[in-house]
Design an enzyme around this catalytic site. Structure first.
Site, PDB file in Angstrom:
ATOM      1  N   PHE A  92       0.880  -1.166   0.000  1.00  0.00           N
ATOM      2  CA  PHE A  92       0.000   0.000   0.000  1.00  0.00           C
ATOM      3  C   PHE A  92       0.914   1.210   0.000  1.00  0.00           C
ATOM      4  O   PHE A  92       1.571   1.505   0.987  1.00  0.00           O
ATOM      5  CB  PHE A  92      -0.907   0.019   1.235  1.00  0.00           C
ATOM      6  CG  PHE A  92      -1.706   1.284   1.343  1.00  0.00           C
ATOM      7  CD1 PHE A  92      -2.755   1.531   0.484  1.00  0.00           C
ATOM      8  CD2 PHE A  92      -1.385   2.234   2.298  1.00  0.00           C
ATOM      9  CE1 PHE A  92      -3.484   2.711   0.583  1.00  0.00           C
ATOM     10  CE2 PHE A  92      -2.098   3.411   2.401  1.00  0.00           C
ATOM     11  CZ  PHE A  92      -3.157   3.648   1.540  1.00  0.00           C
ATOM     12  N   GLU A  93       0.979   1.882  -1.125  1.00  0.00           N
ATOM     13  CA  GLU A  93       1.910   2.984  -1.272  1.00  0.00           C
ATOM     14  C   GLU A  93       1.255   4.060  -2.131  1.00  0.00           C
ATOM     15  O   GLU A  93       0.722   3.755  -3.198  1.00  0.00           O
ATOM     16  CB  GLU A  93       3.183   2.461  -1.947  1.00  0.00           C
ATOM     17  CG  GLU A  93       4.266   3.466  -2.164  1.00  0.00           C
ATOM     18  CD  GLU A  93       5.511   2.807  -2.744  1.00  0.00           C
ATOM     19  OE1 GLU A  93       6.519   2.729  -2.028  1.00  0.00           O
ATOM     20  OE2 GLU A  93       5.467   2.366  -3.913  1.00  0.00           O
ATOM     21  N   ILE A  94       1.243   5.263  -1.643  1.00  0.00           N
ATOM     22  CA  ILE A  94       0.801   6.404  -2.436  1.00  0.00           C
ATOM     23  C   ILE A  94       2.054   7.219  -2.694  1.00  0.00           C
ATOM     24  O   ILE A  94       2.740   7.622  -1.765  1.00  0.00           O
ATOM     25  CB  ILE A  94      -0.254   7.240  -1.685  1.00  0.00           C
ATOM     26  CG1 ILE A  94      -1.499   6.393  -1.407  1.00  0.00           C
ATOM     27  CG2 ILE A  94      -0.604   8.480  -2.504  1.00  0.00           C
ATOM     28  CD1 ILE A  94      -2.530   7.076  -0.542  1.00  0.00           C
ATOM     29  N   HIS A 115      12.576   1.333  -2.695  1.00  0.00           N
ATOM     30  CA  HIS A 115      11.803   2.571  -2.485  1.00  0.00           C
ATOM     31  C   HIS A 115      12.135   3.187  -1.131  1.00  0.00           C
ATOM     32  O   HIS A 115      12.283   4.413  -1.014  1.00  0.00           O
ATOM     33  CB  HIS A 115      10.305   2.299  -2.557  1.00  0.00           C
ATOM     34  CG  HIS A 115       9.808   1.970  -3.920  1.00  0.00           C
ATOM     35  ND1 HIS A 115       8.484   1.657  -4.163  1.00  0.00           N
ATOM     36  CD2 HIS A 115      10.420   1.881  -5.122  1.00  0.00           C
ATOM     37  CE1 HIS A 115       8.316   1.405  -5.445  1.00  0.00           C
ATOM     38  NE2 HIS A 115       9.485   1.528  -6.040  1.00  0.00           N
TER      39      HIS A 115
END
Length: 197
Positions: free
Chosen positions: A71-73, A108
């Site tokens: 879950f990454e924005i 990331h």
């Protein structure tokens, strides 16, 4: 969610990122420091520790923490930026994606720690998250559950608690709550007082 990387999947990743950081003379932010275990050895011995997995040329080590990216924005402009593309190209040329198993989550995470300031990150600590056997599940905030909203599903959630921050969380009793070591270190760096750069 912030957990430890399995060291055998990325034995040289931190060393290579730290070398890149040194070569470009990038200063250590609080976010970067939250990923580092400072060396315990006296100065003359520290360079020899770089021979150990997960250590940089000064003997400092990666604590193996990283954000899970399921879950990454993200701001895609940052991923397309000259700085990040230079970082990613360096990693790609080293071949660790193929010969080790450098994954998106640690890449990331270390990339963000290297190139962003803590105020440019947000940790969604108020959202519950379940992935396979692991979960983070914050206590629900008193009076913060928005009852009667058909868009949010049934009015069913865990008991509200003083100091809770979650909204409508219902925790799995069978899932594992990982130790808060990584989450606490990363959250502390994001909450650190802002400094002039």
């Amino acid at each position: 969610m912030a957990l430890w990387e399995r060291g055998e999947t990325a034995p040289s990743l931190y060393y290579q990122v730290a070398r890149y950081k040194e070569r470009l003379k990038i200063r250590s932010s609080d976010l970067w420091k939250s990923f580092v275990d400072a060396s315990w050895a006296p100065f003359p011995v520290r360079p020899f520790l770089s021979w150990l997995r997960g250590r940089d040329s000064h003997g400092d080590g990666w604590n193996w923490c990283h954000y899970w990216s399921n879950f990454e924005i993200a701001d895609m402009d940052w991923f397309r930026s000259k700085e990040y593309m230079g970082f990613f190209t360096m990693l790609d040329e080293l071949g660790g994606f193929y010969f080790e198993r450098w994954g998106d989550a640690p890449v990331h995470s270390l990339g963000a720690a290297l190139l962003l300031q803590p105020e440019q990150m947000h940790w969604f600590e108020d959202l519950g998250y379940l992935h396979e056997v692991y979960q983070t599940c914050p206590a629900n905030a008193l009076g913060g559950q928005l009852p009667g909203s058909s868009k949010l599903g049934p009015d069913s959630w865990d008991k509200e608690q003083q100091g809770g921050i979650g909204c409508r969380c219902q925790c799995s009793l069978s899932a594992i709550r990982p130790p808060a070591t990584c989450s606490n270190a990363l959250a502390q760096s994001l909450r650190a007082p802002k400094r002039a750069h």
